[in-house]
Design an enzyme around this catalytic site. Structure first.
Site, mmCIF file in Angstrom:
data_model
loop_
_atom_site.group_PDB
_atom_site.id
_atom_site.type_symbol
_atom_site.label_atom_id
_atom_site.label_comp_id
_atom_site.label_asym_id
_atom_site.label_seq_id
_atom_site.Cartn_x
_atom_site.Cartn_y
_atom_site.Cartn_z
ATOM 1 N N TYR A 47 0.880 -1.226 0.174
ATOM 2 C CA TYR A 47 -0.089 -0.166 0.055
ATOM 3 C C TYR A 47 0.764 1.337 -0.022
ATOM 4 O O TYR A 47 0.261 2.258 -0.360
ATOM 5 C CB TYR A 47 -0.947 0.315 1.280
ATOM 6 C CG TYR A 47 -2.032 -1.163 1.312
ATOM 7 C CD1 TYR A 47 -2.114 -1.860 0.435
ATOM 8 C CD2 TYR A 47 -2.709 -1.210 2.207
ATOM 9 C CE1 TYR A 47 -3.073 -3.146 0.205
ATOM 10 C CE2 TYR A 47 -3.615 -2.175 2.349
ATOM 11 C CZ TYR A 47 -3.987 -3.088 1.561
ATOM 12 O OH TYR A 47 -4.857 -4.118 1.456
ATOM 13 N N HIS A 105 0.748 -11.783 1.978
ATOM 14 C CA HIS A 105 -0.211 -10.999 1.312
ATOM 15 C C HIS A 105 -1.110 -12.082 0.319
ATOM 16 O O HIS A 105 -2.306 -11.872 -0.025
ATOM 17 C CB HIS A 105 0.381 -9.555 0.683
ATOM 18 C CG HIS A 105 -0.953 -8.766 0.315
ATOM 19 N ND1 HIS A 105 -0.662 -7.486 0.369
ATOM 20 C CD2 HIS A 105 -2.083 -8.535 0.125
ATOM 21 C CE1 HIS A 105 -1.742 -6.591 0.147
ATOM 22 N NE2 HIS A 105 -2.579 -7.442 0.108
#
Length: 273
Positions: A47, A105
């Site tokens: 992010y 992730h």
């Protein structure tokens, strides 16, 4: 705010997903969320906003111990030494000595998952990641980790909303006492256009967003991390504790067609869960 207790750990049921919350504006949004009562913040290496999250936590003056903080390591950095380096960088960016939860992730079939977990376990043993887990893992791979490798998995974070079924993963989470974190819980705002959710919103005096979130958190093991950038939506997403769905309404949402997947499958085409 209410909590799910998973493996003896209390996790706030509604968190803030911080994807695309970057720069000063993103930092201010995260700080506002904390000041409104959010205590569960979800970020990730990919992010590129861990510094903003850390600054927001400091500026909010909420004690770090009150916050359940999650970050994630991208699938291209799952070699053992990479995991250790990336995790240390995340801790520096977040300006925190520990994460409450560290996740893989996405799975990567080209990396030895056992070596990846050795790094995760090392971080856990050092107190730098209090809990470890995965995101976007299909049931087969989750079982391999949890059972064959006996990895102490705490969580699987996956796309989950009223238009997507995850029954096999939900059942396994309940069986193994795993946290089930729903990302994209509002189906990228598509819940706002669903006729049933709109009808139920009128019945309960709530928005379709709030109906969807209530349906999620009434499920065993499930917490949700909706994204929001405005104060209105931040307030709306945690204003879900003054009503309970009647059984018939809950099951009516269960019966919505659940074949819509929103996350780009090109992220990990071999591991479509």
């Amino acid at each position: 705010m209410q909590f799910k207790t998973i493996q003896g750990v209390e996790v706030p049921e509604i968190g803030l997903g911080t994807h695309r919350l970057i720069g000063r504006e993103g930092e201010n949004t995260i700080k506002l969320a904390l000041n409104l009562g959010y205590r569960h913040i979800d970020t990730a290496q990919s992010y590129k906003n861990e510094r903003e999250v850390g600054e927001a936590i400091k500026r909010s003056h909420v004690d770090r111990e009150e916050i359940f903080l999650t970050s994630k390591i991208w699938h291209t950095h799952l070699e053992k030494e990479d995991v250790l380096k990336v995790a240390e960088n995340s801790l520096r960016e977040l300006d925190t000595p520990y994460l409450d939860l560290l996740l893989i992730h996405w799975p990567n079939p080209d990396v030895d998952i056992e070596k990846t977990m050795e790094a995760f376990l090392s971080l856990r043993d050092q107190g730098k990641a209090l809990n470890i887990g995965v995101a976007n893992f299909p049931l087969k791979l989750l079982k391999e980790l949890n059972e064959e490798l006996a990895a102490p998995i705490f969580c699987n974070q996956v796309e989950y909303h009223p238009f997507l079924s995850q029954l096999d993963l939900l059942d396994y989470a309940a069986e193994q006492d795993l946290l089930f974190t729903a990302y994209s819980p509002l189906a990228q705002a598509k819940v706002n256009e669903d006729p049933l959710l709109k009808e139920l919103g009128e019945k309960y005096g709530k928005s379709p967003f709030q109906i969807a979130l209530r349906w999620l958190i009434e499920q065993e093991q499930v917490v949700a991390i909706p994204k929001a950038s405005s104060e209105e939506h931040l307030r709306e997403n945690i204003d879900v504790y003054d009503f309970v769905l009647e059984d018939d309404d809950f099951y009516a949402i269960d019966d919505i067609d659940k074949s819509i997947r929103l996350v780009d499958p090109d992220f990990a085409p071999e591991w479509d869960n």
